[in-house]
Scaffold this motif. Structure first.
Motif, mmCIF file in Angstrom:
data_model
loop_
_atom_site.group_PDB
_atom_site.id
_atom_site.type_symbol
_atom_site.label_atom_id
_atom_site.label_comp_id
_atom_site.label_asym_id
_atom_site.label_seq_id
_atom_site.Cartn_x
_atom_site.Cartn_y
_atom_site.Cartn_z
ATOM 1 N N ILE A 125 0.842 -1.207 0.000
ATOM 2 C CA ILE A 125 0.000 0.000 0.000
ATOM 3 C C ILE A 125 0.876 1.256 0.000
ATOM 4 C CG2 ILE A 125 -1.601 1.334 1.441
ATOM 5 C CD1 ILE A 125 -2.894 -1.416 2.156
ATOM 6 N N ARG A 126 1.988 1.213 0.696
ATOM 7 C CA ARG A 126 2.919 2.358 0.661
ATOM 8 C C ARG A 126 3.421 2.580 -0.764
ATOM 9 N NH1 ARG A 126 6.748 1.198 5.973
ATOM 10 N NH2 ARG A 126 5.060 1.063 7.507
ATOM 11 N N LEU A 127 3.693 1.496 -1.473
ATOM 12 C CA LEU A 127 4.126 1.628 -2.860
ATOM 13 C C LEU A 127 3.018 2.253 -3.709
ATOM 14 C CD1 LEU A 127 6.211 1.058 -5.108
ATOM 15 C CD2 LEU A 127 5.147 -1.210 -5.373
ATOM 16 N N ALA A 128 1.775 1.837 -3.482
ATOM 17 C CA ALA A 128 0.650 2.406 -4.226
ATOM 18 C C ALA A 128 0.531 3.902 -3.984
ATOM 19 C CB ALA A 128 -0.646 1.697 -3.827
ATOM 20 N N HIS A 129 0.747 4.317 -2.753
ATOM 21 C CA HIS A 129 0.692 5.751 -2.455
ATOM 22 C C HIS A 129 1.864 6.485 -3.114
ATOM 23 C CE1 HIS A 129 -2.743 5.507 0.093
ATOM 24 N NE2 HIS A 129 -2.153 4.793 1.050
ATOM 25 N N ALA A 130 3.037 5.859 -3.090
ATOM 26 C CA ALA A 130 4.204 6.492 -3.704
ATOM 27 C C ALA A 130 4.016 6.682 -5.204
ATOM 28 C CB ALA A 130 5.457 5.656 -3.431
ATOM 29 N N ASP B 33 1.104 7.163 -6.517
ATOM 30 C CA ASP B 33 -0.082 8.020 -6.647
ATOM 31 C C ASP B 33 -1.235 7.312 -7.358
ATOM 32 O OD1 ASP B 33 -1.594 10.299 -6.211
ATOM 33 O OD2 ASP B 33 -0.921 11.286 -8.050
ATOM 34 N N VAL B 34 -1.511 6.091 -6.957
ATOM 35 C CA VAL B 34 -2.642 5.354 -7.537
ATOM 36 C C VAL B 34 -3.948 6.110 -7.320
ATOM 37 C CG1 VAL B 34 -4.042 3.260 -7.307
ATOM 38 C CG2 VAL B 34 -1.543 3.089 -7.439
ATOM 39 N N ALA B 35 -4.138 6.658 -6.123
ATOM 40 C CA ALA B 35 -5.387 7.377 -5.833
ATOM 41 C C ALA B 35 -5.528 8.611 -6.720
ATOM 42 C CB ALA B 35 -5.434 7.772 -4.357
ATOM 43 N N GLY B 36 -4.433 9.327 -6.917
ATOM 44 C CA GLY B 36 -4.497 10.517 -7.753
ATOM 45 C C GLY B 36 -4.840 10.199 -9.193
ATOM 46 N N TRP B 37 -4.200 9.170 -9.745
ATOM 47 C CA TRP B 37 -4.504 8.765 -11.112
ATOM 48 C C TRP B 37 -5.934 8.224 -11.228
ATOM 49 C CZ3 TRP B 37 -1.900 9.698 -15.480
ATOM 50 C CH2 TRP B 37 -0.571 10.110 -15.374
ATOM 51 N N GLN C 196 -2.343 -1.808 -11.626
ATOM 52 C CA GLN C 196 -1.031 -2.324 -12.000
ATOM 53 C C GLN C 196 -0.357 -1.429 -13.038
ATOM 54 O OE1 GLN C 196 -2.066 -6.381 -13.089
ATOM 55 N NE2 GLN C 196 -1.545 -7.113 -11.043
ATOM 56 N N GLY C 197 -1.138 -0.914 -13.989
ATOM 57 C CA GLY C 197 -0.562 -0.017 -14.977
ATOM 58 C C GLY C 197 0.056 1.220 -14.351
ATOM 59 N N ILE C 198 -0.617 1.765 -13.334
ATOM 60 C CA ILE C 198 -0.077 2.950 -12.646
ATOM 61 C C ILE C 198 1.208 2.591 -11.890
ATOM 62 C CG2 ILE C 198 -0.523 4.685 -10.875
ATOM 63 C CD1 ILE C 198 -2.066 5.032 -13.551
ATOM 64 N N ILE C 199 1.212 1.461 -11.209
ATOM 65 C CA ILE C 199 2.417 1.041 -10.485
ATOM 66 C C ILE C 199 3.596 0.905 -11.447
ATOM 67 C CG2 ILE C 199 3.485 -0.823 -9.144
ATOM 68 C CD1 ILE C 199 1.482 0.651 -7.476
ATOM 69 N N TRP C 200 3.336 0.345 -12.626
ATOM 70 C CA TRP C 200 4.417 0.108 -13.590
ATOM 71 C C TRP C 200 4.738 1.339 -14.429
ATOM 72 C CZ3 TRP C 200 1.379 -4.919 -14.727
ATOM 73 C CH2 TRP C 200 1.788 -5.927 -13.839
ATOM 74 N N GLY C 201 3.959 2.411 -14.276
ATOM 75 C CA GLY C 201 4.222 3.639 -15.023
ATOM 76 C C GLY C 201 3.771 3.585 -16.465
ATOM 77 N N LEU C 202 2.750 2.756 -16.769
ATOM 78 C CA LEU C 202 2.300 2.550 -18.147
ATOM 79 C C LEU C 202 1.085 3.396 -18.488
ATOM 80 C CD1 LEU C 202 2.410 -1.364 -18.167
ATOM 81 C CD2 LEU C 202 4.187 0.190 -19.015
#
Length: 532
Positions: free
Chosen positions: A63-68, A70-74, A476-482
């Motif tokens: 979850i910390r990675l998701a925040h880093a 910015d999953v919520a923002g996207w 997952q796309g946001i985490i991977w920067g896609l």
């Protein structure tokens, strides 16, 4: 954009992964509180994450990675209509297609909801007329069969959903053609009567090569069966954003149902692309399908990440893909009506996240979308599950339905028992002692899975399930920067195919600098074995 490996949150996960080298689900599942703590419910649907190689610390770090990242923002940008499809500078608003009509969702300052509501009303009016046999063909006979011609999202979504909900079909009989292989369209047309058949051509641009080739075949078939002077427009419908091209094909204006450019093909079944589904199940059930997806949208937007189903699905997928080097994911629906689920999610996931270049144009430097595959249980148990148990470790999703739409209680009890037994076997395995000393029957266990239990397979819960997978792919796309909403690989193949087909039509080989492709073209063109 920083590489995933450069984030300290990812580096913390790497250290945590090393600390879990002795973790085993056999011991972890002995904690009676684990199932309760790692199960998330939405209404009567249950998502059990307790059979994952994860501890509370694992989930906290993910979850910390998701925040880093910015999953919520996207996520909020997507729902608001921002142009998050950066390569095409478009909004991504398939969620608006199932939003409440009273919502205010704007693209370029214009609220898109009135247009969506109007299109749904037009679809419902048309479907009611066909379903009540008030719409006839050129000879006056009522429409009894519908042939949907599309490819990719214009086929996979409607075909899967219509088959999943076939128990509630009470409209015309549906048929689907997608492949440009002439055998497919020939077989489909062979069993149909042109006098009672409605042909739906589903193509956003009305230029998709495979779809338009098949549509041309269907049009010639209608002319041959009805005559040159027949009103073919009574047998044609277009699902397209190119009304001029559809009209030139012979589709009447009132039978052209459009959708905006912010509706991606693999997310389009909620739009006019779902017309065939609405024809089969009716507007009310189609509205229930949208309602299920809408409720998952609300859950995704409002729940904390700890209790957010798509976020958990997505983060656990990243955990296995990037920290455990597991390159595949298997879907195992224990309900035959969901036989095409893996194929549908396969396009959604692999076309969205099967990429190596990020939103900023740089290589992402990490593993991205996994290979998605699957088959229904119990068939899968007699094909590839041997490998899943003893070969490469592949995370799995088990999907089961508690209440079937049949009265064969023994069959359903056996189906559910097999579903639960398979996930248990993957998790706990079998020791040498338990195998009676037979080393060939040792199973390491510790193989992760999610189990999804739906109360019944109705339009609402099907919509709920599919939206969960959509949002998982987004996370997952946001985490991977896609950019999960374009498909350059598809476009490259089409470009090369155009050059080759033009050459083959003239009897020439168009594959300069590629002896293999040139040789294959020559073998297809010439029967004398000549080389080029």
């Amino acid at each position: 954009m920083d590489l995933l490996a450069d984030f300290r949150e990812f580096q913390a996960l790497q250290r945590h992964r090393e600390a879990l080298k002795d973790f085993h689900l056999r011991q972890a599942l002995g904690d009676r509180d684990r199932h309760r703590a790692m199960t998330i419910r939405i209404g009567e649907a249950l998502f059990d994450f307790s059979k994952h190689l994860a501890t509370p610390e694992t989930l906290s770090l993910l979850i910390r990675l998701a925040h880093a990242r910015d999953v919520a923002g996207w996520r909020d940008q997507m729902f608001s209509g921002a142009a998050i499809n950066t390569s095409e500078n478009r909004a991504v608003l398939h969620t608006a297609l199932r939003a409440e009509p009273s919502a205010d969702i704007r693209v370029g300052g214009v609220n898109v909801m009135p247009g969506i509501a109007d299109n749904l009303r037009r679809m419902a009016t048309f479907c009611d007329q066909v379903r009540r046999r008030k719409t006839s063909g050129a000879t006056g006979r009522a429409i009894t069969d519908v042939l949907n011609i599309g490819i990719g999202g214009s086929d996979l979504g409607p075909r899967f959903i219509s088959e999943a909900l076939r128990d509630v079909h009470d409209g015309p009989v549906l048929h689907f053609v997608s492949n440009v292989d002439g055998h497919a369209i020939s077989r489909a047309l062979a069993g149909l009567d042109p006098e009672t058949t409605l042909v739906i051509v589903a193509s956003k641009t009305f230029t998709t090569e495979e779809t338009m080739l098949n549509a041309a075949v269907a049009r010639r078939w209608l002319v041959a069966g009805l005559g040159e002077r027949a009103d073919l427009g009574l047998h044609l419908v277009a699902l397209s954003s190119a009304p001029d091209k559809a009209a030139a094909f012979g589709v009447k204006p009132e039978r052209i149902f459009g959708f905006a450019d912010w509706v991606g093909g693999r997310y389009s079944v909620w739009s006019a692309i779902g017309l065939s589904v609405m024809l089969a199940i009716g507007p009310e059930r189609f509205a229930s399908l949208l309602a299920g997806a809408r409720d998952m949208d609300h859950h995704f937007r409002t729940q904390s990440f700890e209790k957010n189903i798509p976020v958990m699905m997505g983060l656990l997928g990243v955990w296995y893909r990037n920290l455990w080097d597991m390159p595949a994911h298997v879907l195992l629906p224990y309900d035959d009506r969901l036989a095409r689920l893996a194929k549908y999610v396969q396009q959604m996931d692999m076309e969205s996240n099967g990429k190596a270049v990020g939103r900023d144009g740089r290589f992402v430097g990490c593993g991205t979308g996994p290979v998605i595959f699957g088959e229904p249980g119990t068939d899968s148990q007699h094909s590839f599950m041997q490998l899943v148990h003893q070969g490469q470790v592949i995370p799995a999703d088990f999907i089961a339905v508690i209440a079937p739409d049949h009265d064969l209680a023994d069959n359903h009890r056996s189906l559910l028992a097999n579903c639960f037994a398979q996930s248990r076997a993957l998790a706990i395995g079998q020791t040498l002692e338990e195998a009676g000393g037979d080393t060939g029957r040792i199973f390491s266990g510790n193989r992760p899975s999610t189990t999804i239990l739906l109360p019944q397979l109705d339009p609402y819960h099907l919509g709920l399930l599919l939206a969960a997978y959509e949002h998982k792919v987004f996370v997952q796309g946001i985490i991977w920067g896609l950019n999960s909403f374009d498909q350059p690989g598809v476009e490259l193949g089409k470009k090369l195919a155009k050059d080759i087909v033009a050459g083959m039509a003239q009897g020439t080989v168009a594959a300069q600098g590629d002896c293999s492709t040139a040789g294959l073209i020559a073998a297809a063109l010439y029967s004398d074995g000549r080389e080029v």
